[in-house]
Design a protein around this motif. Structure first.
Motif, PDB file in Angstrom:
ATOM      1  N   VAL A   1       9.813 -20.144 -53.650  1.00 41.65           N
ATOM      2  CA  VAL A   1      11.030 -20.174 -54.464  1.00 41.65           C
ATOM      3  C   VAL A   1      11.462 -21.621 -54.669  1.00 41.65           C
ATOM      4  N   SER A   2      12.103 -21.855 -55.793  1.00 38.25           N
ATOM      5  CA  SER A   2      12.788 -23.123 -56.046  1.00 38.25           C
ATOM      6  C   SER A   2      14.276 -22.819 -55.947  1.00 38.25           C
ATOM      7  N   ILE A   3      14.951 -23.515 -55.068  1.00 42.04           N
ATOM      8  CA  ILE A   3      16.351 -23.232 -54.768  1.00 42.04           C
ATOM      9  C   ILE A   3      17.252 -23.461 -55.979  1.00 42.04           C
ATOM     10  N   ASN A   4      17.023 -24.539 -56.692  1.00 42.54           N
ATOM     11  CA  ASN A   4      17.870 -24.908 -57.829  1.00 42.54           C
ATOM     12  C   ASN A   4      17.004 -25.107 -59.070  1.00 42.54           C
TER      13      ASN A   4
ATOM     14  N   VAL B   1      16.559 -12.032 -52.345  1.00 41.50           N
ATOM     15  CA  VAL B   1      17.990 -11.798 -52.634  1.00 41.50           C
ATOM     16  C   VAL B   1      18.843 -12.360 -51.496  1.00 41.50           C
ATOM     17  N   LYS B   2      18.426 -12.124 -50.265  1.00 41.81           N
ATOM     18  CA  LYS B   2      19.146 -12.664 -49.106  1.00 41.81           C
ATOM     19  C   LYS B   2      19.197 -14.190 -49.162  1.00 41.81           C
ATOM     20  N   LEU B   3      18.053 -14.816 -49.483  1.00 39.08           N
ATOM     21  CA  LEU B   3      18.012 -16.276 -49.628  1.00 39.08           C
ATOM     22  C   LEU B   3      18.983 -16.741 -50.709  1.00 39.08           C
ATOM     23  N   ALA B   4      18.934 -16.070 -51.850  1.00 39.10           N
ATOM     24  CA  ALA B   4      19.797 -16.453 -52.968  1.00 39.10           C
ATOM     25  C   ALA B   4      21.275 -16.358 -52.578  1.00 39.10           C
ATOM     26  N   LYS B   5      21.626 -15.329 -51.850  1.00 40.38           N
ATOM     27  CA  LYS B   5      23.017 -15.190 -51.399  1.00 40.38           C
ATOM     28  C   LYS B   5      23.387 -16.298 -50.426  1.00 40.38           C
ATOM     29  N   GLU B   6      22.458 -16.658 -49.535  1.00 46.60           N
ATOM     30  CA  GLU B   6      22.723 -17.755 -48.593  1.00 46.60           C
ATOM     31  C   GLU B   6      22.991 -19.065 -49.330  1.00 46.60           C
ATOM     32  N   PHE B   7      22.324 -19.246 -50.468  1.00 47.39           N
ATOM     33  CA  PHE B   7      22.521 -20.459 -51.270  1.00 47.39           C
ATOM     34  C   PHE B   7      23.596 -20.273 -52.336  1.00 47.39           C
ATOM     35  N   GLN B   8      24.312 -19.155 -52.269  1.00 46.65           N
ATOM     36  CA  GLN B   8      25.426 -18.848 -53.163  1.00 46.65           C
ATOM     37  C   GLN B   8      25.009 -18.870 -54.637  1.00 46.65           C
ATOM     38  N   LYS B   9      23.882 -18.269 -54.929  1.00 48.13           N
ATOM     39  CA  LYS B   9      23.375 -18.188 -56.297  1.00 48.13           C
ATOM     40  C   LYS B   9      23.975 -16.990 -57.021  1.00 48.13           C
ATOM     41  N   LYS B  10      24.005 -17.075 -58.337  1.00 53.44           N
ATOM     42  CA  LYS B  10      24.485 -15.983 -59.167  1.00 53.44           C
ATOM     43  C   LYS B  10      23.340 -15.166 -59.753  1.00 53.44           C
ATOM     44  N   VAL B  11      22.160 -15.788 -59.830  1.00 55.67           N
ATOM     45  CA  VAL B  11      21.028 -15.127 -60.485  1.00 55.67           C
ATOM     46  C   VAL B  11      19.713 -15.570 -59.839  1.00 55.67           C
ATOM     47  N   ILE B  12      18.763 -14.651 -59.837  1.00 53.10           N
ATOM     48  CA  ILE B  12      17.370 -14.947 -59.481  1.00 53.10           C
ATOM     49  C   ILE B  12      16.568 -14.722 -60.751  1.00 53.10           C
ATOM     50  N   TRP B  13      15.682 -15.647 -61.065  1.00 52.31           N
ATOM     51  CA  TRP B  13      14.856 -15.439 -62.246  1.00 52.31           C
ATOM     52  C   TRP B  13      13.394 -15.735 -61.928  1.00 52.31           C
ATOM     53  N   LEU B  14      12.517 -15.226 -62.795  1.00 51.90           N
ATOM     54  CA  LEU B  14      11.081 -15.363 -62.589  1.00 51.90           C
ATOM     55  C   LEU B  14      10.353 -15.184 -63.908  1.00 51.90           C
TER      56      LEU B  14
END
Length: 173
Positions: A76-79, A116-129
């Motif tokens: 994953v890329s965090i940002n 999804v758990k990672l994204a929430k830890e980084f306070q993201k609004k969306v995951i994309w691919l």
């Protein structure tokens, strides 16, 4: 069934590199002229490339483990921005590649829950691919809450033109 995600370390770089190559070859040779994915392998899975990713604070790589065995890789890329979402709002799911012998065991779904758990830890609004238009990946992601938001193509030498089309998918969290 025990599924774990082991963060990449300097010691596991060669394992990740080898596992990534093997899992990719098992699923994606049909995309390439003469079934030769060298351009992708060289841009994604050499020890040098994986070492560079390991040193990049925006990148997180994991070995996917199933009952203690190496089953695949996750990156994953965090940002990374996407379609109106800033880099701070969006996490990019770069790859989930599993060895064929581990397909169909619920590992992909568990991996998405981990992302999804990672994204929430980084306070993201969306995951994309990005997922190939042909094949089962698009349907898999849709069945796990991702929506198609655009199109793109694989832009590497020797990709067969009729195989290069990809969907861009996103899931708000």
């Amino acid at each position: 069934m025990e599924i774990n995600f082991e963060a990449l370390t300097e010691k596991t770089i060669p394992t990740y590199s080898s596992l990534g190559k093997q899992s990719y070859v098992e699923h994606y040779l049909h995309l390439w002229q003469n079934s030769n994915p060298k351009p992708y392998i060289e841009s994604s899975f050499t020890v040098d490339v994986v070492t560079t990713e390991f040193k990049d604070s925006n990148c997180q790589n994991f070995l996917v483990k199933y009952n203690g065995s190496n089953a695949g890789v996750l990156k994953v890329s965090i940002n990374k921005s996407c379609n109106g979402f800033t880099a701070e709002e969006a996490l990019y799911l770069h790859r989930i590649y599993l060895l064929k012998e581990f397909s169909g065991k619920g590992i992909g779904k568990a991996t998405l829950k981990f992302v999804v758990k990672l994204a929430k830890e980084f306070q993201k609004k969306v995951i994309w691919l990005e997922a190939m238009k042909k094949g089962k990946a698009h349907q898999f992601y849709q069945s796990n809450g991702f929506k198609t938001i655009g199109e793109t193509t694989v832009n590497l030498p020797n990709v067969l033109p009729w195989e290069s089309a990809m969907w861009i998918l996103a899931k708000t969290i």
